[in-house]
Write a protein that holds these residues in place. Structure first.
Motif, PDB file in Angstrom:
ATOM      1  N   ASP A   1     -12.350  91.256  60.473  1.00  0.00           N
ATOM      2  CA  ASP A   1     -13.331  90.424  61.174  1.00  0.00           C
ATOM      3  C   ASP A   1     -14.720  90.810  61.440  1.00  0.00           C
ATOM      4  O   ASP A   1     -15.220  89.987  62.128  1.00  0.00           O
ATOM      5  CB  ASP A   1     -12.459  90.597  62.520  1.00  0.00           C
ATOM      6  CG  ASP A   1     -11.043  89.942  62.740  1.00  0.00           C
ATOM      7  OD1 ASP A   1     -10.867  89.044  61.886  1.00  0.00           O
ATOM      8  OD2 ASP A   1     -10.257  90.311  63.594  1.00  0.00           O
ATOM      9  N   SER A   2     -15.152  91.726  60.643  1.00  0.00           N
ATOM     10  CA  SER A   2     -16.612  92.035  60.623  1.00  0.00           C
ATOM     11  C   SER A   2     -17.212  91.822  59.500  1.00  0.00           C
ATOM     12  O   SER A   2     -16.740  92.298  58.419  1.00  0.00           O
ATOM     13  CB  SER A   2     -16.740  93.677  61.122  1.00  0.00           C
ATOM     14  OG  SER A   2     -17.980  94.066  60.772  1.00  0.00           O
ATOM     15  N   LEU A   3     -18.117  90.756  59.357  1.00  0.00           N
ATOM     16  CA  LEU A   3     -18.773  90.320  58.156  1.00  0.00           C
ATOM     17  C   LEU A   3     -19.518  91.411  57.597  1.00  0.00           C
ATOM     18  O   LEU A   3     -19.752  91.779  56.245  1.00  0.00           O
ATOM     19  CB  LEU A   3     -19.856  89.096  58.621  1.00  0.00           C
ATOM     20  CG  LEU A   3     -19.249  87.978  59.023  1.00  0.00           C
ATOM     21  CD1 LEU A   3     -20.115  86.811  59.243  1.00  0.00           C
ATOM     22  CD2 LEU A   3     -17.774  87.404  58.589  1.00  0.00           C
ATOM     23  N   GLU A   4     -20.068  92.360  58.478  1.00  0.00           N
ATOM     24  CA  GLU A   4     -20.928  93.623  58.034  1.00  0.00           C
ATOM     25  C   GLU A   4     -20.032  94.339  57.104  1.00  0.00           C
ATOM     26  O   GLU A   4     -20.148  95.054  56.099  1.00  0.00           O
ATOM     27  CB  GLU A   4     -21.511  94.076  59.094  1.00  0.00           C
ATOM     28  CG  GLU A   4     -22.681  93.512  59.692  1.00  0.00           C
ATOM     29  CD  GLU A   4     -22.439  92.386  60.809  1.00  0.00           C
ATOM     30  OE1 GLU A   4     -23.210  91.798  61.335  1.00  0.00           O
ATOM     31  OE2 GLU A   4     -20.959  92.269  60.965  1.00  0.00           O
ATOM     32  N   TYR A   5     -18.761  94.746  57.789  1.00  0.00           N
ATOM     33  CA  TYR A   5     -17.961  95.641  57.370  1.00  0.00           C
ATOM     34  C   TYR A   5     -17.371  95.229  55.623  1.00  0.00           C
ATOM     35  O   TYR A   5     -17.354  95.764  54.714  1.00  0.00           O
ATOM     36  CB  TYR A   5     -16.682  95.720  58.094  1.00  0.00           C
ATOM     37  CG  TYR A   5     -15.582  96.876  57.344  1.00  0.00           C
ATOM     38  CD1 TYR A   5     -15.307  97.907  57.568  1.00  0.00           C
ATOM     39  CD2 TYR A   5     -14.406  96.021  56.741  1.00  0.00           C
ATOM     40  CE1 TYR A   5     -14.492  98.601  56.813  1.00  0.00           C
ATOM     41  CE2 TYR A   5     -13.289  96.767  56.257  1.00  0.00           C
ATOM     42  CZ  TYR A   5     -13.402  98.005  56.199  1.00  0.00           C
ATOM     43  OH  TYR A   5     -12.366  98.630  55.449  1.00  0.00           O
ATOM     44  N   ILE A   6     -17.041  93.968  55.714  1.00  0.00           N
ATOM     45  CA  ILE A   6     -16.594  93.233  54.545  1.00  0.00           C
ATOM     46  C   ILE A   6     -17.723  93.272  53.305  1.00  0.00           C
ATOM     47  O   ILE A   6     -17.300  93.662  52.283  1.00  0.00           O
ATOM     48  CB  ILE A   6     -16.210  91.628  54.693  1.00  0.00           C
ATOM     49  CG1 ILE A   6     -14.859  91.654  55.588  1.00  0.00           C
ATOM     50  CG2 ILE A   6     -15.868  90.861  53.362  1.00  0.00           C
ATOM     51  CD1 ILE A   6     -14.947  90.090  56.156  1.00  0.00           C
ATOM     52  N   ALA A   7     -18.902  92.888  53.659  1.00  0.00           N
ATOM     53  CA  ALA A   7     -19.814  92.793  52.749  1.00  0.00           C
ATOM     54  C   ALA A   7     -20.445  94.360  52.206  1.00  0.00           C
ATOM     55  O   ALA A   7     -20.610  94.568  51.004  1.00  0.00           O
ATOM     56  CB  ALA A   7     -21.073  92.176  53.394  1.00  0.00           C
ATOM     57  N   ASN A   8     -20.221  95.360  53.281  1.00  0.00           N
ATOM     58  CA  ASN A   8     -20.862  96.657  52.664  1.00  0.00           C
ATOM     59  C   ASN A   8     -19.763  97.201  52.004  1.00  0.00           C
ATOM     60  O   ASN A   8     -19.891  98.252  51.009  1.00  0.00           O
ATOM     61  CB  ASN A   8     -21.000  97.529  54.029  1.00  0.00           C
ATOM     62  CG  ASN A   8     -22.477  96.865  54.625  1.00  0.00           C
ATOM     63  OD1 ASN A   8     -23.471  96.601  53.706  1.00  0.00           O
ATOM     64  ND2 ASN A   8     -22.593  96.847  56.050  1.00  0.00           N
ATOM     65  N   GLN A   9     -18.269  97.335  52.316  1.00  0.00           N
ATOM     66  CA  GLN A   9     -17.315  97.913  51.797  1.00  0.00           C
ATOM     67  C   GLN A   9     -16.966  97.290  50.464  1.00  0.00           C
ATOM     68  O   GLN A   9     -16.582  97.887  49.639  1.00  0.00           O
ATOM     69  CB  GLN A   9     -16.177  97.826  52.654  1.00  0.00           C
ATOM     70  CG  GLN A   9     -16.129  98.706  53.955  1.00  0.00           C
ATOM     71  CD  GLN A   9     -16.551 100.253  53.408  1.00  0.00           C
ATOM     72  OE1 GLN A   9     -15.688 100.620  52.745  1.00  0.00           O
ATOM     73  NE2 GLN A   9     -17.285 100.913  54.109  1.00  0.00           N
ATOM     74  N   PHE A  10     -17.217  96.052  50.306  1.00  0.00           N
ATOM     75  CA  PHE A  10     -16.831  95.153  49.043  1.00  0.00           C
ATOM     76  C   PHE A  10     -17.637  95.857  47.908  1.00  0.00           C
ATOM     77  O   PHE A  10     -17.203  96.116  46.812  1.00  0.00           O
ATOM     78  CB  PHE A  10     -17.232  93.747  49.197  1.00  0.00           C
ATOM     79  CG  PHE A  10     -16.632  92.961  47.814  1.00  0.00           C
ATOM     80  CD1 PHE A  10     -15.524  92.545  47.668  1.00  0.00           C
ATOM     81  CD2 PHE A  10     -17.607  92.956  46.973  1.00  0.00           C
ATOM     82  CE1 PHE A  10     -15.033  91.885  46.684  1.00  0.00           C
ATOM     83  CE2 PHE A  10     -17.325  92.140  45.862  1.00  0.00           C
ATOM     84  CZ  PHE A  10     -15.989  91.685  45.663  1.00  0.00           C
ATOM     85  N   SER A  11     -18.854  96.225  48.350  1.00  0.00           N
ATOM     86  CA  SER A  11     -19.679  96.592  47.180  1.00  0.00           C
ATOM     87  C   SER A  11     -19.261  98.415  46.701  1.00  0.00           C
ATOM     88  O   SER A  11     -19.079  98.760  45.788  1.00  0.00           O
ATOM     89  CB  SER A  11     -21.267  96.742  47.515  1.00  0.00           C
ATOM     90  OG  SER A  11     -21.869  97.648  46.591  1.00  0.00           O
ATOM     91  N   SER A  12     -18.832  98.927  47.739  1.00  0.00           N
ATOM     92  CA  SER A  12     -18.548 100.511  47.619  1.00  0.00           C
ATOM     93  C   SER A  12     -17.139 100.740  47.318  1.00  0.00           C
ATOM     94  O   SER A  12     -16.619 101.531  46.915  1.00  0.00           O
ATOM     95  CB  SER A  12     -18.790 101.239  48.865  1.00  0.00           C
ATOM     96  OG  SER A  12     -17.901 100.660  49.958  1.00  0.00           O
ATOM     97  N   MET A  13     -16.091  99.614  47.344  1.00  0.00           N
ATOM     98  CA  MET A  13     -14.653  99.953  46.885  1.00  0.00           C
ATOM     99  C   MET A  13     -14.351  99.158  45.780  1.00  0.00           C
ATOM    100  O   MET A  13     -13.409  98.607  45.415  1.00  0.00           O
ATOM    101  CB  MET A  13     -13.883  99.277  48.242  1.00  0.00           C
ATOM    102  CG  MET A  13     -13.848 100.310  49.469  1.00  0.00           C
ATOM    103  SD  MET A  13     -12.817 100.046  50.457  1.00  0.00           S
ATOM    104  CE  MET A  13     -11.317 100.052  50.055  1.00  0.00           C
ATOM    105  N   LYS A  14     -15.534  98.458  44.931  1.00  0.00           N
ATOM    106  CA  LYS A  14     -15.231  97.597  43.637  1.00  0.00           C
ATOM    107  C   LYS A  14     -14.915  98.537  42.517  1.00  0.00           C
ATOM    108  O   LYS A  14     -15.927  99.422  42.156  1.00  0.00           O
ATOM    109  CB  LYS A  14     -16.562  96.709  43.709  1.00  0.00           C
ATOM    110  CG  LYS A  14     -16.029  95.701  42.559  1.00  0.00           C
ATOM    111  CD  LYS A  14     -17.081  94.521  42.576  1.00  0.00           C
ATOM    112  CE  LYS A  14     -16.669  93.346  41.470  1.00  0.00           C
ATOM    113  NZ  LYS A  14     -16.193  93.956  40.133  1.00  0.00           N
ATOM    114  N   PHE A  15     -13.697  98.790  42.073  1.00  0.00           N
ATOM    115  CA  PHE A  15     -13.336  99.492  41.058  1.00  0.00           C
ATOM    116  C   PHE A  15     -12.998  98.704  39.958  1.00  0.00           C
ATOM    117  O   PHE A  15     -11.510  98.155  39.846  1.00  0.00           O
ATOM    118  CB  PHE A  15     -12.395 100.630  41.251  1.00  0.00           C
ATOM    119  CG  PHE A  15     -12.645 101.738  42.313  1.00  0.00           C
ATOM    120  CD1 PHE A  15     -13.724 102.527  42.064  1.00  0.00           C
ATOM    121  CD2 PHE A  15     -12.129 101.508  43.694  1.00  0.00           C
ATOM    122  CE1 PHE A  15     -14.029 103.361  43.122  1.00  0.00           C
ATOM    123  CE2 PHE A  15     -12.508 102.385  44.626  1.00  0.00           C
ATOM    124  CZ  PHE A  15     -13.362 103.517  44.275  1.00  0.00           C
ATOM    125  N   GLY A  16     -13.734  98.395  38.996  1.00  0.00           N
ATOM    126  CA  GLY A  16     -13.421  97.121  37.951  1.00  0.00           C
ATOM    127  C   GLY A  16     -12.953  95.946  38.794  1.00  0.00           C
ATOM    128  O   GLY A  16     -13.820  95.397  39.414  1.00  0.00           O
TER     129      GLY A  16
END
Length: 432
Positions: free
Chosen positions: A374-389
């Motif tokens: 529900d947090s836009l900031e969490y989604i954007a920041n975590q998407f970059s750091s949790m992208k494995f392939g």
């Protein structure tokens, strides 16, 4: 543009790679008034030895240059980018980590205008020797501020023990000495190599129309010229477990001693993205089972006065490194370290590692994850750091659900090794 629907979390992601190599990811959130944009380059503080774009030989640049470059991109010849975002009703910021540099904005209106500003200012560098020299004093003050922070010193103390050669142990901002060597030419060299669109990704989440927005981004990028990309070659020192510093200590102006134990992982990790995220999550669950504030080990140490509410643990995995750290303020730092190392080495036989406890931990992790979406900031920041392939943040629920006790035990077996352990202490400075 590719459309991906995640039924478990009822989210639809739109992705595409533009002709210049830029990866664009859009997540519509029609129930939100806010839009959050994050423009990230796969370039951080550890990337100080590489082959520059268009060259053939490795070069080494001063420590702290990625962070320095982040600061300087906001300054243009005729305007201040922060002020421009402010006039458009947006707040903006940026941050540099060990492996990434991100630029962001958040707004409730003028979305297209703010996205254009984000893209344009990051893709239009302006550095002069005069402005670079002026910035050195500002960043030197920032470095001194962190050097006075005991928790920051504790963290980098254990990193220096675990990675004595790897640039991971160097402060993200560099040192007061290293930044004196940074020139405008150095900044352009790093910018041209690491800020090529093919090494970057743009993530926009919020109240948006994906087809319209993707067209707008494509048109923005089509107006700019970029040289052909080439694979980025980085180089890091080779380290063996024998080079780990087993123990070190310093004195600072603190009221109580501080202690931290670190555990360095092996370089051999799963190559498949899903399996890599599963390995990371399995170890996070392992640490939760062993050391959360409901575990027997935590309660025993707490009731014994060995730790207090300052106790924390963390597992970090990124390209070229992964480790865990466990820290606390304590009157008995040596005994804390000995106790932690004993618990870590015997963790496979811990009575906490049961199917029942694991299921409870998984449900807690899943609930926290779903709530965070529900947090836009969490989604954007975590998407970059949790992208494995191809595996991303939106596969995390599936990853959590797939983990069984045998996965946690296998991850423990791979990660926990006596030769990967180290400890670091901060003691109160003796008064004259």
């Amino acid at each position: 543009m590719k459309k991906i629907f995640y039924p478990s979390i009822k989210e639809t992601l739109y992705t595409g790679i533009l002709d210049n190599g830029l990866e664009v990811t859009l997540l519509p959130k029609p129930d939100f008034h806010k839009t959050y944009g994050l423009f990230t380059t796969n370039y951080g503080s550890i990337d100080n030895e590489f082959v520059p774009l268009g060259q053939e030989d490795f070069t080494k640049v001063p420590d702290g240059i990625a962070h320095f470059l982040e600061h300087k991109l906001f300054e243009k010849e005729d305007e201040d980018v922060f002020q421009k975002f402010g006039r458009q009703g947006a707040s903006s910021n940026a941050f540099t980590s060990f492996t990434r540099t991100s630029y962001l904005f958040s707004s409730t209106d003028n979305t297209l205008q703010n996205i254009q500003t984000l893209l344009d200012f990051v893709q239009d560098p302006y550095f002069t020797d005069e402005s670079v020299n002026k910035e050195k004093g500002i960043i030197a003050q920032e470095i001194r501020m962190y050097q006075d922070d005991p928790n920051w010193r504790l963290y980098f103390g254990i990193l220096n023990n675990l990675y004595p050669k790897h640039p991971l142990h160097i402060d993200i901002a560099g040192t007061e000495e290293s930044i004196t060597h940074i020139t405008a030419e150095d900044l352009y060299l790093c910018y041209n190599t690491f800020y090529h669109p093919s090494n970057m990704n743009l993530f926009i989440v919020g109240n948006l129309e994906p087809e319209q927005l993707m067209t707008f981004i494509i048109e923005n990028q089509a107006q700019k010229e970029f040289v052909p990309s080439q694979p980025i070659k980085r180089r890091f020192p080779v380290e063996t477990p024998k080079e780990i510093i087993k123990e070190d200590r310093i004195e600072l102006s603190v009221s109580r001693p501080k202690a931290i134990v670190g555990l360095k992982g092996l370089d051999t990790l799963p190559e498949d993205g899903f399996e890599l995220l599963k390995y990371q999550t399995s170890l996070q669950l392992l640490l939760h089972l062993l050391f959360s504030d409901t575990s027997a080990s935590y309660l025993e140490m707490y009731n014994d006065g060995l730790i207090d509410d300052s106790f924390s643990y963390e597992f970090t995995l990124d390209r070229s490194f992964h480790f865990a750290d466990f820290s606390t303020d304590t009157n008995e730092p040596e005994r804390f370290a000995n106790q932690m190392i004993n618990l870590i080495l015997k963790s496979k036989d811990s009575p906490e590692l049961t199917e029942r406890n694991l299921n409870l931990a998984k449900r807690k992790m899943m609930g926290k994850h779903l709530q965070s979406l529900d947090s836009l900031e969490y989604i954007a920041n975590q998407f970059s750091s949790m992208k494995f392939g191809e595996t991303t943040l939106f596969d995390f629920a599936e990853v959590i659900d797939s983990i069984e006790l045998k996965d946690v035990l296998e991850a423990q077996e791979n990660f926990v090794r006596p030769d990967g352990l180290s400890r670091f202490f901060i003691y109160p400075k003796e008064r004259a």
